[in-house]
Design a protein around this motif. Structure first.
Motif, PDB file in Angstrom:
ATOM      1  N   ASN A   1      12.781  -7.967 -19.467  1.00 21.48           N
ATOM      2  CA  ASN A   1      11.792  -6.991 -18.988  1.00 21.48           C
ATOM      3  C   ASN A   1      12.178  -6.356 -17.660  1.00 21.48           C
ATOM      4  OD1 ASN A   1      11.457  -9.372 -17.590  1.00 21.48           O
ATOM      5  ND2 ASN A   1       9.241  -9.556 -17.959  1.00 21.48           N
ATOM      6  N   VAL A   2      13.402  -6.556 -17.224  1.00 23.49           N
ATOM      7  CA  VAL A   2      13.897  -5.986 -15.962  1.00 23.49           C
ATOM      8  C   VAL A   2      15.105  -5.099 -16.234  1.00 23.49           C
ATOM      9  CG1 VAL A   2      15.012  -6.527 -13.761  1.00 23.49           C
ATOM     10  CG2 VAL A   2      13.028  -7.842 -14.504  1.00 23.49           C
TER      11      VAL A   2
ATOM     12  N   TYR B   1       8.235   0.524  -8.676  1.00 22.16           N
ATOM     13  CA  TYR B   1       9.587  -0.037  -8.706  1.00 22.16           C
ATOM     14  C   TYR B   1       9.700  -1.226  -7.751  1.00 22.16           C
ATOM     15  CZ  TYR B   1      10.704   4.326 -11.065  1.00 22.16           C
ATOM     16  OH  TYR B   1      10.711   5.372 -11.953  1.00 22.16           O
ATOM     17  N   ILE B   2      10.689  -2.059  -8.001  1.00 19.74           N
ATOM     18  CA  ILE B   2      11.015  -3.161  -7.103  1.00 19.74           C
ATOM     19  C   ILE B   2      12.260  -2.772  -6.324  1.00 19.74           C
ATOM     20  CG2 ILE B   2      11.815  -5.560  -6.946  1.00 19.74           C
ATOM     21  CD1 ILE B   2      10.147  -6.099  -9.501  1.00 19.74           C
TER      22      ILE B   2
ATOM     23  N   LYS C   1      13.510  -1.870 -12.236  1.00 18.13           N
ATOM     24  CA  LYS C   1      12.340  -1.411 -12.973  1.00 18.13           C
ATOM     25  C   LYS C   1      11.833  -2.566 -13.823  1.00 18.13           C
ATOM     26  CE  LYS C   1       9.348   1.569 -14.652  1.00 18.13           C
ATOM     27  NZ  LYS C   1       8.255   2.101 -13.802  1.00 18.13           N
ATOM     28  N   LEU C   2      10.555  -2.901 -13.636  1.00 18.86           N
ATOM     29  CA  LEU C   2       9.920  -3.985 -14.376  1.00 18.86           C
ATOM     30  C   LEU C   2       9.008  -3.377 -15.439  1.00 18.86           C
ATOM     31  CD1 LEU C   2       9.177  -7.031 -14.667  1.00 18.86           C
ATOM     32  CD2 LEU C   2       7.445  -6.638 -12.902  1.00 18.86           C
ATOM     33  N   THR C   3       9.232  -3.726 -16.681  1.00 20.69           N
ATOM     34  CA  THR C   3       8.407  -3.238 -17.775  1.00 20.69           C
ATOM     35  C   THR C   3       7.810  -4.434 -18.510  1.00 20.69           C
ATOM     36  OG1 THR C   3       9.870  -1.316 -18.026  1.00 20.69           O
ATOM     37  CG2 THR C   3       8.366  -1.804 -19.847  1.00 20.69           C
ATOM     38  N   ASP C   4       6.513  -4.648 -18.295  1.00 25.33           N
ATOM     39  CA  ASP C   4       5.852  -5.826 -18.855  1.00 25.33           C
ATOM     40  C   ASP C   4       4.354  -5.524 -18.933  1.00 25.33           C
ATOM     41  OD1 ASP C   4       4.435  -8.574 -18.644  1.00 25.33           O
ATOM     42  OD2 ASP C   4       6.531  -9.151 -18.964  1.00 25.33           O
TER      43      ASP C   4
END
Length: 499
Positions: free
Chosen positions: A76-77, A458-459, A472-475
């Protein structure tokens, strides 16, 4: 090569066994300015034993840890960008954000990025101004920089000078960043024992700065024991050159040369003696602050910003060696404190150290008003063991703003970046990660993520050695945070994300 792994715990066999007003910033182009980086501020590498070296190499060969510089992450990253260090070769440190800009501290100065396109950050300015740690924060048109190494003067051309000399300088520097391409150095304020870190309490006409510093000595003219409090600086926004210390609140009153904080060894072996604070996080919307103060964790009221008042104080003399930083959850009914076991240069993410040391401590805040108490609930540590050539310990992180959940992203030096859920204080769990393999297998070389913060979807991570990373975290658990937009973020001045 980048590998994507299913998120799971990986069990490994490792580790068992001059006056500042009007001074111009030294803006860097291809040729550095007159000032030179300070090699005394850069942590040295340490050789490891042949058995440790062999163990690390075997772990890589067996696939237990990533290879040297190899990147791995949970599914997810995404790793969107990396911007290597450029004109500032020193240790990368803390981060701050404002609009389309990220401000990245470095022991040799600071760098400004344009992050309008997170996939392709652009360097706007690099400012050479040596002095550890150069922790950075911003408020309006002002940028604040901490200096916690003894310098010959307050200028950006200063050199290293012993703290035993009265003329030496440490403290806070203030820059005007109205023009991001040309920051101007406008003020300097000397503070007792320097400024290791700092936290802003912004008001309409003034910015208050809580300056954390520690380790006094009777041989240091400007850093005398007991150093049992913090310096409070008041900076008028319209006249920052008038910035000055307005108070030194004593947080650990007590008799004797060391005040009333944790005595450390031999009373509490392995625990740091409290001689000041390392870091303070303020939550202005709730008039609260949490202090990580070496051997103590504290909760404070900051209704009167010039005179913060301690509400409660806790110690953990079993598993915490050095109280390093603090993070509130959004409801202000929890605080996460970090333990920087080994001072950031130790290899503590191994089986020998275990899951409760060099970790996060989660505390619930119970009660009301000045009767509130900190109650311990649990520990969190990354579930992936690291090699004994990798410095790894809990470090700087921020909330990921999702209503109804307590989520945090956090740097772990060479342990990488961890995203975790502490909604259940007693049973925290990791939900995402990003890390690189060891920098070396024959030495313990300090590196990895110093700060990892969530900002506007964003991180962003400032890696000590590798530079500026964007993730980019997609969860489904964290996706709602993408709707929260901030105009400014200093993590040690926590915003009210939903106010």
């Amino acid at each position: 090569m980048t590998l994507s792994h299913d998120h799971r715990t990986r069990r490994r066999r490792l580790g068992v066994g001059a006056v500042a007003a009007g001074l111009l910033a030294a803006l860097l182009t291809a040729q550095p300015a007159a000032a030179t980086p300070d090699p005394g501020d850069v942590p040295a590498s340490r050789e490891v034993s042949k058995s440790t070296e062999a163990q690390a190499r075997k772990a890589i060969a067996d696939g237990e840890i990533p290879g040297q510089d190899e990147i791995v992450h949970s599914a997810n990253v995404q790793h969107l960008a990396n911007i290597p260090k450029d004109a500032l070769p020193g240790v990368n440190s803390d981060l701050a954000f404002q609009g389309r800009y990220a401000f990245a501290g470095n022991y040799d100065g600071f760098r400004i990025f344009d992050i309008a396109d997170p996939k392709a950050p652009k360097t706007v300015a690099q400012v050479l101004c040596p002095g550890s740690q150069n922790d950075v924060s911003v408020s309006g048109n002002l940028l604040f920089l901490s200096t916690d190494s003894s310098r010959s003067d307050s200028s950006c051309n200063s050199t290293t000078q012993p703290a035993t000399e009265k003329s030496s300088w440490e403290g806070m520097k203030v820059f005007d960043i109205t023009d991001k391409k040309n920051p101007r150095y406008v003020a300097a304020v000397e503070t007792a024992c320097g400024s290791h870190t700092h936290s802003l309490v912004p008001k309409r006409d003034n910015v208050y700065i809580y300056v954390s510093s520690y380790s006094p000595s009777s041989t240091f003219p400007d850093c005398q024991p007991p150093h049992d409090g913090i310096s409070v600086i008041k900076v008028p926004r319209k006249a920052p050159e008038k910035a000055a210390v307005v108070a030194f609140p004593v947080l650990f009153p007590g008799e004797g040369p060391d005040g009333g904080g944790n005595p450390g060894a031999p009373t509490n072996p392995g625990v740091s003696k409290t001689t000041g604070c390392h870091d303070i996080t303020v939550l202005p919307s709730k008039d609260l602050a949490a202090g990580a103060c070496m051997g103590d964790g504290i909760l404070m009221s900051i209704k009167d910003p010039e005179h913060p008042k301690v509400i409660d104080r806790v110690q953990d003399n079993v598993n915490f060696a050095f109280w390093h930083s603090a993070t509130f959850n959004q409801k202000a009914d929890k605080v996460v404190f970090t333990d920087e076991l080994g001072g950031g240069s130790g290899a503590t993410c191994n089986a020998q150290t275990g899951p409760n040391r060099g970790a996060d401590g989660i505390y619930d805040i119970v009660g009301k008003g000045e009767s509130r108490k900190l109650v311990f609930r649990g520990y969190y540590k990354i579930p992936r063991h690291q090699a004994d050539t990798e410095n790894c310990v809990a470090h700087n992180g921020s909330l990921i703003p999702v209503k109804g959940r307590d989520l945090m992203v956090q740097a772990w030096y060479q342990g990488g970046v961890s995203v975790w859920d502490f909604t259940d204080s007693a049973h925290p769990k990791e939900i995402a990660y990003f890390e690189r393999g060891p920098l070396t297998t024959d030495t313990l070389t300090v590196g990895g993520s110093w700060s990892a913060y969530y900002y506007n979807g964003y991180i962003y991570s400032n890696d000590i050695a590798k530079g500026f990373d964007v993730l980019k975290l997609t969860d489904r658990r964290t996706d709602p945070a993408q709707r929260v937009r901030l105009g400014e973020l200093n993590v040690q001045t926590q915003p009210d994300y939903f106010g």
